[in-house]
Design an enzyme around this catalytic site. Structure first.
Site, PDB file in Angstrom:
ATOM      1  CG  ASP A   1      -3.666  -0.513  12.153  1.00  0.00           C
ATOM      2  OD1 ASP A   1      -3.610  -1.399  13.096  1.00  0.00           O
ATOM      3  OD2 ASP A   1      -3.128   0.229  11.990  1.00  0.00           O
TER       4      ASP A   1
ATOM      5  CG  ASN B   1     -23.296 -21.204   6.904  1.00  0.00           C
ATOM      6  OD1 ASN B   1     -24.515 -20.354   8.428  1.00  0.00           O
ATOM      7  ND2 ASN B   1     -22.425 -20.605   6.719  1.00  0.00           N
TER       8      ASN B   1
ATOM      9  NE  ARG C   1       2.476 -39.255   8.760  1.00  0.00           N
ATOM     10  CZ  ARG C   1       2.563 -40.111   9.275  1.00  0.00           C
ATOM     11  NH1 ARG C   1       3.036 -38.562  10.650  1.00  0.00           N
ATOM     12  NH2 ARG C   1       3.950 -41.388   9.770  1.00  0.00           N
TER      13      ARG C   1
ATOM     14  CG  ASP D   1      -3.540   5.065   4.128  1.00  0.00           C
ATOM     15  OD1 ASP D   1      -2.598   3.804   4.519  1.00  0.00           O
ATOM     16  OD2 ASP D   1      -3.733   5.784   3.978  1.00  0.00           O
TER      17      ASP D   1
ATOM     18  N   GLY E   1      -2.716   0.729  16.630  1.00  0.00           N
ATOM     19  CA  GLY E   1      -3.687   1.233  15.982  1.00  0.00           C
ATOM     20  C   GLY E   1      -3.055   2.484  16.396  1.00  0.00           C
TER      21      GLY E   1
ATOM     22  CB  VAL F   1       1.588 -10.488  20.301  1.00  0.00           C
ATOM     23  CG1 VAL F   1       1.466 -11.503  21.201  1.00  0.00           C
ATOM     24  CG2 VAL F   1       2.904  -9.863  21.782  1.00  0.00           C
TER      25      VAL F   1
ATOM     26  N   GLY G   1       3.511  -2.491   6.595  1.00  0.00           N
ATOM     27  CA  GLY G   1       3.682  -3.105   7.837  1.00  0.00           C
ATOM     28  C   GLY G   1       2.823  -5.137   7.094  1.00  0.00           C
TER      29      GLY G   1
HETATM   30  P1  ADP Z   1       1.609   1.133   4.780  1.00  0.00           P
HETATM   31  O1  ADP Z   1       1.398   0.759   3.534  1.00  0.00           O
HETATM   32  O2  ADP Z   1       0.987  -0.274   5.320  1.00  0.00           O
HETATM   33  O3  ADP Z   1       0.392   2.005   4.952  1.00  0.00           O
HETATM   34  P2  ADP Z   1       3.346   2.311   3.985  1.00  0.00           P
HETATM   35  O4  ADP Z   1       2.752   3.984   4.278  1.00  0.00           O
HETATM   36  O5  ADP Z   1       4.317   3.008   4.645  1.00  0.00           O
HETATM   37  O6  ADP Z   1       2.815   1.367   4.437  1.00  0.00           O
HETATM   38  O7  ADP Z   1       4.210   2.738   2.409  1.00  0.00           O
HETATM   39  C1  ADP Z   1       4.238   1.290   2.407  1.00  0.00           C
HETATM   40  C2  ADP Z   1       5.307   2.239   1.468  1.00  0.00           C
HETATM   41  O8  ADP Z   1       4.754   2.641   0.455  1.00  0.00           O
HETATM   42  C3  ADP Z   1       6.172   3.834   1.415  1.00  0.00           C
HETATM   43  O9  ADP Z   1       7.426   2.880   2.108  1.00  0.00           O
HETATM   44  C4  ADP Z   1       6.697   3.675  -0.162  1.00  0.00           C
HETATM   45  O10 ADP Z   1       7.551   3.042  -0.740  1.00  0.00           O
HETATM   46  C5  ADP Z   1       5.378   3.868  -0.543  1.00  0.00           C
HETATM   47  N1  ADP Z   1       4.552   5.014  -0.355  1.00  0.00           N
HETATM   48  C6  ADP Z   1       4.022   5.374   0.215  1.00  0.00           C
HETATM   49  N2  ADP Z   1       3.365   6.034   0.641  1.00  0.00           N
HETATM   50  C7  ADP Z   1       3.394   7.071  -1.426  1.00  0.00           C
HETATM   51  C8  ADP Z   1       3.732   7.137  -2.048  1.00  0.00           C
HETATM   52  N3  ADP Z   1       3.086   8.374  -1.340  1.00  0.00           N
HETATM   53  N4  ADP Z   1       4.003   7.507  -3.308  1.00  0.00           N
HETATM   54  C9  ADP Z   1       4.502   6.688  -3.003  1.00  0.00           C
HETATM   55  N5  ADP Z   1       5.401   5.662  -2.569  1.00  0.00           N
HETATM   56  C10 ADP Z   1       4.543   6.168  -1.281  1.00  0.00           C
END
Ligand code: ADP
Ligand code: ADP
Length: 841
Positions: free
Chosen positions: A175, A541, A627, A128, A218, A308, A34
């Site tokens: 989040d 500060n 500018r 993650d 979230g 938003v 995201g």
């Molecule tokens: P976020 O990084 O926000 O947690 P996602 O979980 O959708 O979002 O992961 C984003 C992208 O990272 C996925 O579309 C995929 O390409 C890659 N990814 C996520 N988890 C794995 C995994 N266990 N192994 C390989 N690639 C992954």
């Protein structure tokens, strides 16, 4: 800068580069998952720091998809390709979810694409999921290369040359759902969006009696919900990590009707998208509305905040965070050895840290597991101390125990605001009053600073009196700069009259001086021998003993907003003649609620607008103008606002008192900017602290730039007056004010408990303290000990942490400067928390 300093910095630059050269290295940067505001600031910092140390940096477009697809998705970045993206939300290199990368086949293609370009350093900005993917990729790397060699897609030499993949992650996620980091990139901006909505609801809804159910993002993490609840004093909050107890329906209705009875016209309920009950069943906004309508018959609206929250420009905090982290990420990549595990760079308190990616991901998954298994206490604990502190503080402030359940302390505790107003002071007062009442004290408000105190403007203040104070700018209690020194007798008299057992001072440098005077007067007046503590609140500060003060964050946002409003207007005028009329541009914080101050920005900007209209007419058909904006910031002799404003707005120079400059510096800055303006770059920004130099005034600098820029660019100047002090406090200031002052009251209660029975005289230095944040923690420091750290003449601390970020600003503006980024440079471990200090921020 010039002269000696320049040669100095060249020397250290050389040593720095010797240790950490990026020559011959290639770094790939991608944003994944995201999107979040501030990702661009991180990309910009990675690209520029990478180029600065001599590495090649490649954009990898569309997240892992671009890495798998290769081709035009992987493109070398240059300096200008990240120009003017600092203030843009989202990510310019695109972010996507990618199924293919979850498979080994996909990763094989990705590896091939990287190796062909010699990229063995990866900087991933994402959540993650993205970071987990990166780690898997790193572990498989050598296997993938072997396989590619077997297929004949790369040769043996390439396998050897690119044997290791270094991975550094930065967490970009609104989040704040990632363990091990206090703040992820985008969270603060998302909070800005939420609080803007709450403020709008507050002002429009005061005329009706209404209940608002506000749903925020979230799915698995309640951080946004919790912190917005804290920042707006919500009536109730629903979080996945801390579901309401059985029977919550009834409790909530009681709470709402009690608040109504206390003349609160507006109820706010905040719901995290993933809110659940103790049986792990979802609690939805609609369900809550139904409940309120059927049980209480209140007019109730649901607002779902959706995307938003990812929108709008990133806040000053996010830009600074992302810039710091981006630079740190490059350093971490250069320092990585084959043995270094993949790491995440993040922030703990005010300190940059590196943590093993695997540990963070593990801990993040543990939270989810704990929630799934309904071990909610564990979930909260695993989220980290910042989350825990937020939750505890929210509970203390939102829930008033019936009077008969509060054990009285028989102590009177007074709260006073001192110095100039700063946004967030009211949140601090509210929190002190409520924590104090919950601890059984009688709380007294002192009006109009020490002057009012001397005159006896002291009144009891109750729980309900401070309702709705978090969002208000300025100082409701009223504040004066007067020091207590000349009224010691009168103040002692008032302390006696009102039997004040402890004092909480909220203010800036005057508050600090005031506290010193009271401390010195303890010998003479035993009334002052009570626990006293001050929390720093000033836009400048400049309070010794604290990295941050309440109000500085709001002021920083005002500075970046002001710059962007001017830019927007300038841009609009170039495109539409209709805008070439006098326009009054006000940044988002227009409510200048500070009593007695002349509003400056609005007036000044409208003046500029008039001037520009005249210019327009004169220039008629001239093309796009280049500018330079010269902006003067407050701060007395303290350059914090100018410096950090510059970092947040991507300025070309920031003139501050702490780093003396001369005519040669000014000349080289003008030339530097003139050169930049000959490229595709069209806007320049220069910040000047109000007291940086007696003679090189804002007018002087404006005229110098105007003269020297003739034919290349023109200049505008803007003096940001007192509006930096007022306006609606930023979410950070509301929360910081709330938490630090709650901590101060806790300390007061503890001190008072140490001496039951009246009459104990507190005479030791540790009973008269400044509460400040330093690096990761909050510290109570005896005010007398801070004397040696203070430059009294210029009203600044002798050491200021943010000065070490100055080179960073310069590097990002294409200057040569030496930079020792790392606070730590060492890989640390994620803590499993025991009993420690609560989080500072
Ligand atoms: P976020 O990084 O926000 O947690 P996602 O979980 O959708 O979002 O992961 C984003 C992208 O990272 C996925 O579309 C995929 O390409 C890659 N990814 C996520 N988890 C794995 C995994 N266990 N192994 C390989 N690639 C992954
Ligand atoms: P930036 O600082 O935007 O990352 P550069 O250092 O390449 O990029 O310079 C771009 C110019 O744009 C600088 O002179 C800078 O002062 C100016 N600038 C900074 N922020 C903005 C902005 N919000 N919009 C337009 N121009 C900006």
């Amino acid at each position: 800068m010039a002269g000696e300093e320049a040669s100095d910095s060249k020397v250290s630059l050389r040593t720095f580069l010797e240790h950490l050269s990026g020559a011959g290295k290639a770094i790939g940067v991608l944003t994944s998952g995201g999107d979040a505001q501030g990702m661009n600031a991180a990309v910009r910092a990675v690209v520029r720091m990478g180029i600065y140390v001599g590495a090649k940096v490649y954009f990898i477009y569309e997240g892992y998809q671009g890495m798998v697809d290769g081709g035009s998705n992987i493109v070398e970045a240059d300096w200008e390709s990240v120009s003017s993206i600092l203030q843009v939300g989202g990510t310019i290199i695109g972010s996507a979810r990618c199924k293919a990368f979850r498979t080994r086949e996909g990763r094989l293609k990705a590896a091939c694409n990287l190796v062909q370009r010699g990229i063995t350093n990866l900087c991933v900005i994402g959540g993650d999921g993205s970071l987990t993917g990166a780690n898997i990729f790193r572990k498989e790397w050598s296997g993938l290369l072997e396989e590619l060699a077997q297929h004949g897609e790369i040769d043996k030499e390439q396998v050897q040359k690119h044997a290791y993949l270094n991975v550094v992650g930065m967490v970009g996620s609104i989040d704040n759902d990632f363990c091990g980091t206090d703040m992820t990139i985008g969270t603060d901006s998302a909070l800005h969006r939420i609080i803007e909505v709450v403020d709008a609801i507050m002002t429009t809804a005061q005329s009706h009696q209404r209940t608002f159910v506000l749903e925020v993002m979230g799915r698995h993490c309640g951080y946004l919900a919790l912190v917005s609840a804290l920042a707006c004093g919500a009536d109730w909050v629903f979080l996945p990590e801390s579901p309401p107890e059985e029977g919550w329906q009834e409790n909530m209705c009681i709470k709402l009707s009690e608040n109504r009875a206390r003349k609160k016209r507006l109820n706010i309920i905040i719901v995290a998208e993933g809110a659940i009950d103790t049986q792990n069943k979802p609690i939805t906004s609609e369900q809550i509305k139904e409940l309120v309508v059927t049980q209480l018959g209140y007019d109730t609206r649901v607002t779902i905040l959706g995307h938003v929250q990812r929108g709008g420009t990133p806040s000053a905090f996010d830009r600074i965070l992302a810039s710091r982290m981006g630079v740190e990420a490059v350093v971490a990549l250069l320092q990585a050895t084959p043995e270094t595990p993949a790491c995440v760079v993040s922030l703990s308190g005010n300190q940059a840290v590196r943590l093993p990616l695997v540990e963070c991901v593990q801990m993040t998954q543990d939270v989810q597991k704990a929630m799934d298994e309904r071990r909610f206490k564990d979930a909260v604990r695993l989220r980290g101390r910042s989350f825990e502190t937020n939750l505890n503080t929210y509970k203390r402030l939102a829930i008033k125990f019936p009077d008969d359940q509060i054990v009285k302390s028989n102590c009177n505790v007074a709260v006073i605001n001192v110095g100039a107003p700063a946004a967030g002071m009211n949140a601090a007062v509210r929190s002190a009053v409520r924590v104090g009442i919950a601890d059984g004290h009688k709380m007294l408000a002192i009006y109009d600073g020490f002057e009012g105190f001397a005159k006896g403007q002291v009144k009891e203040i109750g729980w309900g009196d401070v309702g709705g104070w978090t969002g208000q700018g300025g100082s409701i209690l009223g504040t004066k700069r007067t020091l207590p020194g000349k009224f010691l007798e009168d103040i002692a008299q008032q302390m006696r009259t009102h039997s004040i057992n402890a004092l909480l001072i909220i203010g800036g440098f005057e508050a600090y001086l005031g506290l010193l005077e009271l401390s010195a007067a303890r010998d003479k007046y035993e009334e002052f021998c009570v626990p006293m503590v001050m929390v720093p609140a000033t836009v400048s500060n400049n309070v010794p003993g604290s990295d941050f003060s309440i109000g500085a964050d709001t002021a920083l946002n005002t500075i970046t907003d002001a710059f962007e409003s001017s830019l927007l207007l300038a841009k609009a005028r170039e495109q539409h003649r209709e805008f070439c009329v006098p326009v009054c541009v006000l940044p988002t914080t227009i409510s200048n609620s500070v009593p007695g101050t002349e509003l400056s920005l609005g007036c000044d900007t409208s003046l500029n607008a008039v001037m520009e209209t005249c210019d327009r007419i004169k220039q008629s058909a001239s093309g796009t103008k280049r500018r330079v904006f010269i902006i003067e910031t407050m701060g007395g002799y303290c350059g914090y606002l100018a410096n950090m404003g510059a970092l947040a707005a991507g300025a070309d120079a920031a003139y501050i008192f702490e780093e003396p400059f001369d005519i040669r510096d000014l000349q080289s800055n003008v030339e530097h900017l003139t050169e930049k303006m000959k490229t595709t770059i069209q806007r320049g920004l220069v910040l000047r602290n109000e007291s940086c130099s007696e003679n090189y005034t804002t007018d002087f600098i404006y005229q110098l730039y105007s003269e020297e820029g003739k034919g290349v660019f023109d200049c505008r100047k803007n003096v940001l007056g007192h509006m930096q002090q007022g306006g609606a406090p930023s979410p950070f200031d509301r929360n910081f004010g709330t938490k630090i002052s709650a901590r101060a009251m806790q300390w007061i209660s503890m001190k008072l408990k140490e001496s039951p029975g009246k009459g104990k005289r507190f005479v030791t230095d540790d009973s008269i303290c400044v509460l400040g944040i330093s690096k990761r923690n909050l510290f109570f420091q005896p005010v007398t000990e801070l004397k040696k750290e203070t430059d009294f003449e210029h009203r600044i601390p002798k050491e200021q942490w943010w000065l070490k970020l100055r080179p960073l600003m310069k590097i990002l503006a294409k200057y040569e400067a030496s930079y020792e980024v790392s606070d730590s440079g060492q890989l640390e471990h994620v803590h499993h928390r025991g009993h420690e200090e609560p989080a500072a921020i």
